[in-house]
Design a protein around this motif. Sequence first.
Motif, PDB file in Angstrom:
ATOM      1  N   ILE A  21       0.825  -1.221   0.000  1.00  0.00           N
ATOM      2  CA  ILE A  21       0.000   0.000   0.000  1.00  0.00           C
ATOM      3  C   ILE A  21       0.856   1.267   0.000  1.00  0.00           C
ATOM      4  O   ILE A  21       0.636   2.160  -0.821  1.00  0.00           O
ATOM      5  N   PRO A  22       1.863   1.397   0.895  1.00  0.00           N
ATOM      6  CA  PRO A  22       2.706   2.601   0.848  1.00  0.00           C
ATOM      7  C   PRO A  22       3.441   2.751  -0.482  1.00  0.00           C
ATOM      8  O   PRO A  22       3.677   3.875  -0.940  1.00  0.00           O
ATOM      9  N   LEU A  24       2.288   1.964  -3.476  1.00  0.00           N
ATOM     10  CA  LEU A  24       1.337   2.557  -4.419  1.00  0.00           C
ATOM     11  C   LEU A  24       1.060   4.019  -4.078  1.00  0.00           C
ATOM     12  O   LEU A  24       0.928   4.857  -4.977  1.00  0.00           O
ATOM     13  N   VAL A  25       0.979   4.323  -2.792  1.00  0.00           N
ATOM     14  CA  VAL A  25       0.734   5.704  -2.365  1.00  0.00           C
ATOM     15  C   VAL A  25       1.878   6.612  -2.809  1.00  0.00           C
ATOM     16  O   VAL A  25       1.659   7.710  -3.336  1.00  0.00           O
ATOM     17  N   PHE A  26       3.101   6.162  -2.611  1.00  0.00           N
ATOM     18  CA  PHE A  26       4.246   6.976  -3.000  1.00  0.00           C
ATOM     19  C   PHE A  26       4.297   7.145  -4.517  1.00  0.00           C
ATOM     20  O   PHE A  26       4.642   8.224  -5.019  1.00  0.00           O
ATOM     21  N   TRP A  28       1.742   7.222  -6.537  1.00  0.00           N
ATOM     22  CA  TRP A  28       0.715   8.191  -6.903  1.00  0.00           C
ATOM     23  C   TRP A  28       1.143   9.620  -6.566  1.00  0.00           C
ATOM     24  O   TRP A  28       0.894  10.551  -7.336  1.00  0.00           O
ATOM     25  N   ARG A  29       1.804   9.793  -5.445  1.00  0.00           N
ATOM     26  CA  ARG A  29       2.281  11.124  -5.053  1.00  0.00           C
ATOM     27  C   ARG A  29       3.322  11.639  -6.044  1.00  0.00           C
ATOM     28  O   ARG A  29       3.320  12.820  -6.411  1.00  0.00           O
ATOM     29  N   HIS A  30       4.224  10.749  -6.478  1.00  0.00           N
ATOM     30  CA  HIS A  30       5.239  11.177  -7.440  1.00  0.00           C
ATOM     31  C   HIS A  30       4.607  11.493  -8.799  1.00  0.00           C
ATOM     32  O   HIS A  30       5.006  12.453  -9.461  1.00  0.00           O
ATOM     33  N   SER A  32       1.577  12.642  -9.237  1.00  0.00           N
ATOM     34  CA  SER A  32       0.921  13.942  -9.058  1.00  0.00           C
ATOM     35  C   SER A  32       1.930  15.078  -9.120  1.00  0.00           C
ATOM     36  O   SER A  32       1.644  16.151  -9.677  1.00  0.00           O
ATOM     37  N   ARG A  98      11.168   3.059  -2.955  1.00  0.00           N
ATOM     38  CA  ARG A  98      10.927   4.448  -3.367  1.00  0.00           C
ATOM     39  C   ARG A  98      11.313   4.654  -4.830  1.00  0.00           C
ATOM     40  O   ARG A  98      10.569   5.276  -5.593  1.00  0.00           O
ATOM     41  N   ALA A 101       8.883   2.880  -7.145  1.00  0.00           N
ATOM     42  CA  ALA A 101       7.616   3.624  -7.164  1.00  0.00           C
ATOM     43  C   ALA A 101       7.727   4.852  -8.068  1.00  0.00           C
ATOM     44  O   ALA A 101       6.789   5.185  -8.812  1.00  0.00           O
TER      45      ALA A 101
END
Length: 205
Positions: A21-22, A24-26, A28-30, A32, A98, A101
């Motif tokens: 999960i983290p 995928l979150v990271f 998505w943040r990158h 964005s 990281r 991702a």
Amino acid sequence: MAAKKKDDSDLYIVLGMVLFIPFLVFAWRHYSRLKRDFAASTSSQRIFDTASLWYPLGLGGGLTAVSAYLILSLAQGPWYLSVVLAPCLAFLFLYLGRQVARWLAATYFGVLVDPLQDRVLLPCDTASYGIADYISFRFLKDMGTVDSVPLSAITKITREAGKSLYIHGAFGSRAMTFTNKQKRDECIAAIESASRRSIRAGGFE
């Protein structure tokens, strides 16, 4: 014994999913951040190949699976190994996760052809890297970065029999690889349309 193995297997699966999960979150943040930093104009065209996401997703899933296995192994092993190895492995897998991702985000961002700002944005091309670049782990550092090439500086496009194309100009050359020829030809058409000229394998027509 069978029940214990099943419990360990279930815990391994749950832990792997939690760790994913983290990741995928990271990613998505990158992604964005890339969209914000390289805001597209109304005349731009973005070419993204969703099938190419399987490569970074698979590597990210593999990293989280190995991380979950090591966490469980350290938890069941001697405490002194956990004290020594846990921080080192945590740092290593956090960094690798990281970077992968970021690679996933840049892959999803794809290629952006923007005639208004006279640029073609594409994921970093490592084809020109030398041995020293790999020894210094530059390929890891550049994962997820986006390269910008002046649209007006592109003088020639060549394509392989497969699914890759190369743009050439005063900046050197850059490679772009897609999972199918349709996406490759879509990218060529977008560059030619934006530059308002035909750029073939032999140069200008």
